[in-house]
Design a protein around this motif. Structure first.
Motif, mmCIF file in Angstrom:
data_model
loop_
_atom_site.group_PDB
_atom_site.id
_atom_site.type_symbol
_atom_site.label_atom_id
_atom_site.label_comp_id
_atom_site.label_asym_id
_atom_site.label_seq_id
_atom_site.Cartn_x
_atom_site.Cartn_y
_atom_site.Cartn_z
ATOM 1 N N ILE A 79 5.843 6.859 -3.464
ATOM 2 C CA ILE A 79 6.939 6.453 -4.345
ATOM 3 C C ILE A 79 7.694 5.302 -3.701
ATOM 4 O O ILE A 79 8.082 5.389 -2.540
ATOM 5 C CB ILE A 79 7.904 7.626 -4.601
ATOM 6 N N GLY A 80 7.924 4.227 -4.460
ATOM 7 C CA GLY A 80 8.690 3.129 -3.912
ATOM 8 C C GLY A 80 8.922 2.013 -4.905
ATOM 9 O O GLY A 80 8.331 1.989 -5.991
ATOM 10 N N ASP A 81 9.797 1.077 -4.516
ATOM 11 C CA ASP A 81 10.154 -0.032 -5.405
ATOM 12 C C ASP A 81 9.553 -1.361 -4.974
ATOM 13 O O ASP A 81 9.819 -2.388 -5.600
ATOM 14 C CB ASP A 81 11.679 -0.175 -5.502
ATOM 15 N N GLY A 82 8.731 -1.358 -3.924
ATOM 16 C CA GLY A 82 8.135 -2.596 -3.436
ATOM 17 C C GLY A 82 6.697 -2.747 -3.905
ATOM 18 O O GLY A 82 5.823 -1.988 -3.475
ATOM 19 N N PRO A 83 6.403 -3.714 -4.775
ATOM 20 C CA PRO A 83 5.022 -3.866 -5.258
ATOM 21 C C PRO A 83 4.036 -4.197 -4.151
ATOM 22 O O PRO A 83 2.884 -3.732 -4.180
ATOM 23 C CB PRO A 83 5.129 -4.996 -6.288
ATOM 24 N N HIS A 84 4.478 -4.987 -3.173
ATOM 25 C CA HIS A 84 3.558 -5.427 -2.125
ATOM 26 C C HIS A 84 3.649 -4.581 -0.860
ATOM 27 O O HIS A 84 2.954 -4.862 0.115
ATOM 28 C CB HIS A 84 3.802 -6.896 -1.799
ATOM 29 N N THR A 85 4.498 -3.563 -0.875
ATOM 30 C CA THR A 85 4.583 -2.638 0.252
ATOM 31 C C THR A 85 4.201 -1.235 -0.222
ATOM 32 O O THR A 85 3.103 -0.764 0.066
ATOM 33 C CB THR A 85 5.997 -2.642 0.862
ATOM 34 N N ASP A 86 5.059 -0.601 -1.001
ATOM 35 C CA ASP A 86 4.815 0.771 -1.432
ATOM 36 C C ASP A 86 3.596 0.902 -2.340
ATOM 37 O O ASP A 86 2.751 1.781 -2.132
ATOM 38 C CB ASP A 86 6.052 1.303 -2.173
ATOM 39 N N ILE A 87 3.495 0.054 -3.352
ATOM 40 C CA ILE A 87 2.417 0.196 -4.327
ATOM 41 C C ILE A 87 1.107 -0.345 -3.778
ATOM 42 O O ILE A 87 0.058 0.318 -3.866
ATOM 43 C CB ILE A 87 2.783 -0.488 -5.656
ATOM 44 N N ALA A 88 1.134 -1.526 -3.186
ATOM 45 C CA ALA A 88 -0.081 -2.076 -2.590
ATOM 46 C C ALA A 88 -0.578 -1.171 -1.464
ATOM 47 O O ALA A 88 -1.784 -0.982 -1.289
ATOM 48 C CB ALA A 88 0.176 -3.484 -2.063
ATOM 49 N N GLY A 89 0.358 -0.600 -0.700
ATOM 50 C CA GLY A 89 -0.032 0.316 0.365
ATOM 51 C C GLY A 89 -0.714 1.556 -0.181
ATOM 52 O O GLY A 89 -1.734 2.004 0.354
ATOM 53 N N GLY A 90 -0.156 2.122 -1.241
ATOM 54 C CA GLY A 90 -0.787 3.277 -1.861
ATOM 55 C C GLY A 90 -2.180 2.954 -2.368
ATOM 56 O O GLY A 90 -3.121 3.733 -2.188
ATOM 57 N N MET A 91 -2.322 1.797 -2.990
ATOM 58 C CA MET A 91 -3.636 1.385 -3.487
ATOM 59 C C MET A 91 -4.629 1.245 -2.344
ATOM 60 O O MET A 91 -5.787 1.672 -2.455
ATOM 61 C CB MET A 91 -3.501 0.063 -4.255
ATOM 62 N N GLY A 92 -4.188 0.651 -1.236
ATOM 63 C CA GLY A 92 -5.070 0.471 -0.096
ATOM 64 C C GLY A 92 -5.499 1.773 0.553
ATOM 65 O O GLY A 92 -6.574 1.852 1.150
ATOM 66 N N GLU A 93 -4.669 2.798 0.420
ATOM 67 C CA GLU A 93 -4.961 4.096 1.017
ATOM 68 C C GLU A 93 -5.563 5.075 0.014
ATOM 69 O O GLU A 93 -5.771 6.245 0.342
ATOM 70 C CB GLU A 93 -3.674 4.698 1.594
ATOM 71 N N ASN A 94 -5.831 4.613 -1.213
ATOM 72 C CA ASN A 94 -6.348 5.472 -2.289
ATOM 73 C C ASN A 94 -5.411 6.639 -2.573
ATOM 74 O O ASN A 94 -5.839 7.777 -2.771
ATOM 75 C CB ASN A 94 -7.753 5.985 -1.948
ATOM 76 N N ILE A 95 -4.111 6.312 -2.577
ATOM 77 C CA ILE A 95 -3.071 7.292 -2.885
ATOM 78 C C ILE A 95 -2.405 6.888 -4.194
ATOM 79 O O ILE A 95 -2.085 5.717 -4.394
ATOM 80 C CB ILE A 95 -2.018 7.339 -1.760
ATOM 81 N N ASP A 96 -2.211 7.830 -5.101
ATOM 82 C CA ASP A 96 -1.498 7.543 -6.347
ATOM 83 C C ASP A 96 -0.075 7.087 -6.032
ATOM 84 O O ASP A 96 0.494 7.455 -4.999
ATOM 85 C CB ASP A 96 -1.444 8.788 -7.233
ATOM 86 N N SER A 97 0.499 6.309 -6.954
ATOM 87 C CA SER A 97 1.848 5.794 -6.694
ATOM 88 C C SER A 97 2.727 5.828 -7.930
ATOM 89 O O SER A 97 2.248 5.740 -9.067
ATOM 90 C CB SER A 97 1.788 4.367 -6.146
#
Length: 291
Positions: A231-249
């Motif tokens: 969960i987060g408000d940063g597209p290039h930190t929280d969301i991109a990080g989740g995508m890179g780790e195969n974690i839903d966001s």
């Protein structure tokens, strides 16, 4: 297609653990968001585990203290993983040398240099002037309101000397209340753009997720990546990080992207879709504020 949801409870039963960003999600750098705190407390009351995953350069004890000052109660989370702890571990293993030039606010970031007792034979870190340094440790700008470009002369010297820059906080900007400030990530980006080498340890980079998983395992629970929601408000930190780790966001649109997503109580669906396409991120869910 990103689903706009009304509350965390709408989807939280699908996940055993949350990796939750702090700034812009749980607090605004000044005070806690009561709805966010209540949502996390309710999730934990049902057996869920909350790992606060933050790009703060502080050690986790410093973040816990800060959260108390902001009004975030201890029963809203289980444990904390910080970019600062990931970066400190690398620093004490000599990733940028023994003699380092420190960038940051001494009163705020002093804890970064506290010894790490979990390491065998840590490097003896010495803070020295830039001219004597082997590398740079960057917790943030000296003045968070000053333009990042003022660092260009020092960075040119450092690049010519082949110094590496250890970035303790990959965030580019953060909103402290109503004021937007530069973070260490902005300095690291400038150094990289100039041809220097920056080392990152916070979101979206793997080291902080490895640390978050270790913090989770230390609680004595086994959780697969498919059972974690970032969960987060940063597209290039929280969301991109989740995508890179195969974690839903779950994207909090009312933080850094409030204007772009036209978020009042909830984001405008068309504005959200356009924003996510432009930023090239695809969170599973979106919500105006964590609640």
């Amino acid at each position: 297609m990103t689903q706009i949801i009304a509350s965390l409870a709408e989807v939280s039963d699908r996940y055993k653990a949350l990796f939750v960003d702090l700034w812009g999600c749980v607090h605004n750098g000044v005070t806690a968001y009561p709805e966010a705190v209540a949502a996390l407390q309710a999730y934990r009351a049902k057996g869920g585990i909350v790992v606060l995953v933050t790009n703060s350069p502080k050690p986790r004890a410093g973040v816990a203290e800060q959260l108390g000052n902001f009004g975030v109660p201890a029963d809203a989370y289980d444990t904390i993983a910080t970019s600062g702890d990931s970066a400190r571990s690398a620093m004490f293993q000599g990733s940028v040398g023994e003699k380092v030039y420190f960038m940051g606010e001494p009163a705020r970031d002093e804890g970064f240099f506290q010894p790490l007792e979990i390491l065998d034979n840590p490097v003896n870190i010495q803070r020295v002037p830039l001219a004597e340094a082997e590398g740079i440790v960057c917790c943030g700008p000296f003045d968070p309101m000053a333009e990042v470009e003022i660092n260009r002369p020092d960075f040119l010297f450092a690049k010519q000397k082949g110094m590496k820059l250890l970035c303790a906080n990959p965030d580019i900007v953060v909103d402290r209340g109503e004021i937007r400030e530069w973070c260490a990530g902005a300095l690291a980006k400038l150094y990289t753009d100039m041809g220097g080498e920056s080392l990152y340890f916070g979101k979206p980079h793997p080291p902080i997720y490895d640390l978050a998983r270790r913090r989770l395992a230390a609680l004595g629970v086994s959780v697969s990546d498919s059972e974690i929601l970032a969960i987060g408000d940063g597209p290039h930190t929280d969301i991109a990080g989740g995508m890179g780790e195969n974690i839903d966001s779950l994207f909090i649109t009312g933080g850094l992207a409030e204007k772009e997503t036209k978020t009042a109580h909830q984001p405008d669906a068309e504005a959200l879709a356009a924003y996510l396409a432009a930023e090239q991120v695809t969170p599973q869910y979106a919500i105006g504020k964590l609640r």
